[in-house]
Design an enzyme around this catalytic site. Structure first.
Site, PDB file in Angstrom:
ATOM      1  CD  GLU A   9     -12.864   0.763   7.921  1.00  0.00           C
ATOM      2  OE1 GLU A   9     -13.711   0.909   7.001  1.00  0.00           O
ATOM      3  OE2 GLU A   9     -11.709   0.349   7.697  1.00  0.00           O
ATOM      4  CG  HIS A  29      -2.050   4.972   7.026  1.00  0.00           C
ATOM      5  ND1 HIS A  29      -2.613   5.170   5.797  1.00  0.00           N
ATOM      6  CD2 HIS A  29      -2.102   3.635   7.235  1.00  0.00           C
ATOM      7  CE1 HIS A  29      -2.972   4.001   5.285  1.00  0.00           C
ATOM      8  NE2 HIS A  29      -2.683   3.058   6.130  1.00  0.00           N
TER       9      HIS A  29
END
Lengths: 327, 362
Positions: free
Chosen positions: A61, A130
């Site tokens: 990322e 999440h």
């Protein structure tokens, strides 16, 4: 006639539309190419625009954000996807330390017109990491726009606006409502304005302020209250940085009461900023304390217990009633 | 068992510590033009470095990261990059930025606490320097991606220190550069020290160049005090990238002859014998000796050049000191392309407070 589409389809439509219109728009991220993204937001892009413009990146990322900074300064418009909000933290150094200040520190010589798209929020029974709502971490940063749609039509028009914006935008997609309600969205290529609140419903008794997936519960509460004869003004903040406080203040000036609703933990959240601004500038129009309906100041629970964390319509009704009864 | 990978790291070096050729020199060194240019530029940036430190000590410039010991690296890279290549520098590359067109006055401006130091149009698409460690490596990979997408024959060149090679950003940048065969050159200025942490405890690998193997790109070590070796390595890496063959990692072994910055005191952690020994290998003297022995540079030229450089620097210092402050509203106006309504009130307050009699007037 336009077909009714969901929010995730609207995101996909906007990406197709803008990539056709502007050759400099690139999509990059993990699994965005062949797989079309884990939520299918980028499905079909690879086939239409090819590998050069739809890039399956290595799984890193920080790299996705850093690469986007590099590309954006050279005239490309990268639209990066971070798979889940819980995985966005490695990007922060690049978004905060570079993207948000590139124009400023070069006195306009370079700019960083990138978009980072990220699904966020709870309520879909996802695994750990999440389901968080950490928009406040980003909304605090000068130079970094934070934009959150709450419907398919707004997702389409706001994403186009985010991509065309000459500065970096964090585009947070409330995944709980990704596929909840379909609505007709015309592929008009027309943007919706950023940096402005959207008044979803006009009312005179109380102002409800929210954004993202919680707009759903907020509107449900407004519907129920309407049946009881309570007229709610519902404001979707949409751009969490910079915030259009004027719209909120004007509404509170009219109604005298305000409830702020968000999924994120209470402390240090964007709701606190809105409440503080009302205290600074709208105190005399208030007939009751500003109330906040929020998540708790705790770690987002795993999915079995997450409904205990999520603010409910009943929570909003309770806060509204308390506010209305205050004297 | 089969060997499925085999790699070697070579050290490139032409001139000994004393400036004597150790092997047959490349053809381009048979005429003085380029070597003398390298030398003159190295003297210029070293004199500038001395001047900036003096300005810092007298309170006329802020905390400053000296370039002492990296003159050869910056000079050679700056000379070999094409004008439309993109430099993605770190905070010790102001000599390189200068050679790419940044006026000396702007270098002073940056270290003097003025954002306009990164604004010069002469910098073109080059990045401003990166203060956070190794982030620039990824930006360079992004710049190179843009070149590749557009099919341009341009190269992104980025530098970092030895400490930066420990960071994920650096390794992620090498990785994607290998995976996508990006036109980028990574130059590590291995000056042996990351503030107080020596190279020996920064990484267990024998060389930093071998990190290239993990990414599938070229890697080599070069004597960072030897302009000839640097020239050969950097030229090849640029050519390789420009031809679409991918990235190179060059570990240039140098020595930080200064403190980390003017706020640092290296005597707290570094033995004086080590520093003394490093001065015996330093790049400027090494090339000077070589040029003297070729008969391409003498004491008279040295004095004339030092004098000329001194005047050039002084002119820039005068201009820096005389530069009016930037307008106060610039502290907000460059944040976004257009000022959001939400910031208007703070902008007015900023201007009001800065005026004579205002709450934040100096």
């Amino acid at each position: 006639m336009s077909n009714a589409i969901t929010m995730v389809e609207a995101v996909n439509l906007a990406l197709h539309s803008e990539m056709r219109r502007d050759q400099s728009v690139m999509v990059l991220g993990e699994d965005v190419g062949v797989n079309g993204g884990v939520f299918r937001a980028t499905v079909g892009l690879r086939d239409e625009f090819g590998m050069k413009r739809v890039m399956d990146t290595p799984l890193a990322e920080t790299m996705i954000a850093g690469l986007s900074v590099g590309m954006a300064t050279q005239g490309l418009k990268p639209v990066a996807e971070i798979q889940f909000m819980g995985f966005i933290f490695p990007t922060m150094e690049h978004l905060i330390g570079h993207a948000a200040r590139m124009r400023h520190r070069t006195r306009g010589r370079l700019s960083c017109p990138l978009v980072v798209r990220v699904p966020y929020g709870g309520g879909i029974h996802a695994p750990e990491h999440h389901s968080e709502s950490t928009e406040a971490l980003f909304a605090h940063i000068p130079g970094l726009r934070v934009v959150i749609p709450s419907s398919p039509a707004r997702a389409y028009g706001l994403l186009l606006a985010a991509i065309r914006n000459p500065d970096p935008v964090l585009f947070m997609e409330p995944k709980r409502v990704y596929r909840l309600n379909a609505q007709p969205v015309e592929d008009s290529g027309e943007t919706l304005p950023l940096d402005t609140c959207y008044t979803l419903r006009e009312g005179s008794d109380i102002t409800l302020v929210s954004w993202g997936a919680m707009i759903k519960e907020t509107l449900e509460a407004a519907d129920r209250l309407a049946q009881q004869g309570v007229s709610c003004e519902v404001i979707d903040v949409v751009t969490l940085n910079p915030i259009d406080h004027n719209t909120i203040l004007a509404s509170v000036d009219k109604t005298g009461r305000c409830v702020i609703v968000h999924e994120a933990p209470k402390s240090g959240a964007v709701g606190a900023e809105i409440a503080a601004t009302i205290a600074e500038k709208g105190l005399l129009s208030l007939q009751a304390p500003v109330a906040r309906v929020t998540g708790y100041d705790t770690v987002m629970p795993y999915y079995r217990m997450e409904h205990h964390y999520m603010p409910s319509t009943a929570d909003i009704l309770e806060a509204v009633n308390t506010t209305l009864e205050f004297s | 068992m089969d060997t499925v990978f085999h790699g070697e790291i070579h050290l490139r070096r032409y001139l000994s510590d004393q400036g004597k050729p150790e092997q047959v020199l490349p053809d381009w060194t048979h005429s003085p033009e380029r070597l003398v240019r390298y030398y003159r530029n190295m003297v210029l940036v070293r004199q500038l470095d001395y001047k900036i430190i003096a300005l810092q000590r007298t309170g006329q410039i802020g905390t400053y990261a000296s370039l002492l010991g990296s003159e050869a690296i910056d000079t050679v890279v700056g000379d070999l990059m094409a004008a439309d290549d993109v430099l993605v520098p770190y905070y010790r590359n102001h000599a390189l930025q200068m050679l790419r067109g940044l006026p000396i006055e702007d270098v002073l401006c940056y270290w003097g606490g003025d954002e306009r130091g990164s604004a010069a149009a002469a910098l073109g698409d080059d990045f401003p320097n990166a203060v956070p460690i190794a982030t620039q490596s990824l930006h360079a990979a992004g710049v190179a991606s843009a070149f590749k997408v557009r099919g341009e024959k341009r190269v992104a060149v980025t530098l970092c220190g030895d400490g930066a090679t420990s960071k994920g950003d650096f390794l992620e940048a090498l990785n994607v550069a290998g995976a996508w065969q990006l036109p980028v050159v990574f130059v590590v200025n291995n000056n042996q020290w990351a503030i107080s942490v020596p190279r020996s405890i920064q990484c267990g690998a024998q060389t930093l160049a071998q990190k290239a193997f993990g990414a599938g790109i070229r890697g080599e070590q070069v004597d960072g005090n030897d302009v000839i070796a640097l020239h050969e390595a950097v030229s090849e890496a640029l050519k390789h990238a420009r031809e679409g063959k991918g990235a190179t990692l060059i570990e240039a072994v140098s020595y930080r002859l200064s403190d980390h910055t003017t706020a640092d005191d290296a005597t707290r952690y570094r033995a004086s014998e080590e520093l003394k020994a490093a001065w015996e290998r330093e790049p400027v003297k090494r090339l000077q000796t070589f040029l003297h022995e070729q008969g391409w540079w003498d004491e008279r030229q040295e004095q004339a050049w030092i004098e000329e450089v001194g005047q050039m620097i002084q002119t820039s210092v005068d201009a820096y000191l005389a530069r009016p402050q930037q307008p106060i509203e610039h502290l907000i106006d460059y944040l976004y392309a257009e000022l959001p309504n939400a910031l208007e009130e703070q902008r007015e307050r900023l201007i009001r407070n800065a005026q004579p009699g205002g709450s934040r007037h100096e």
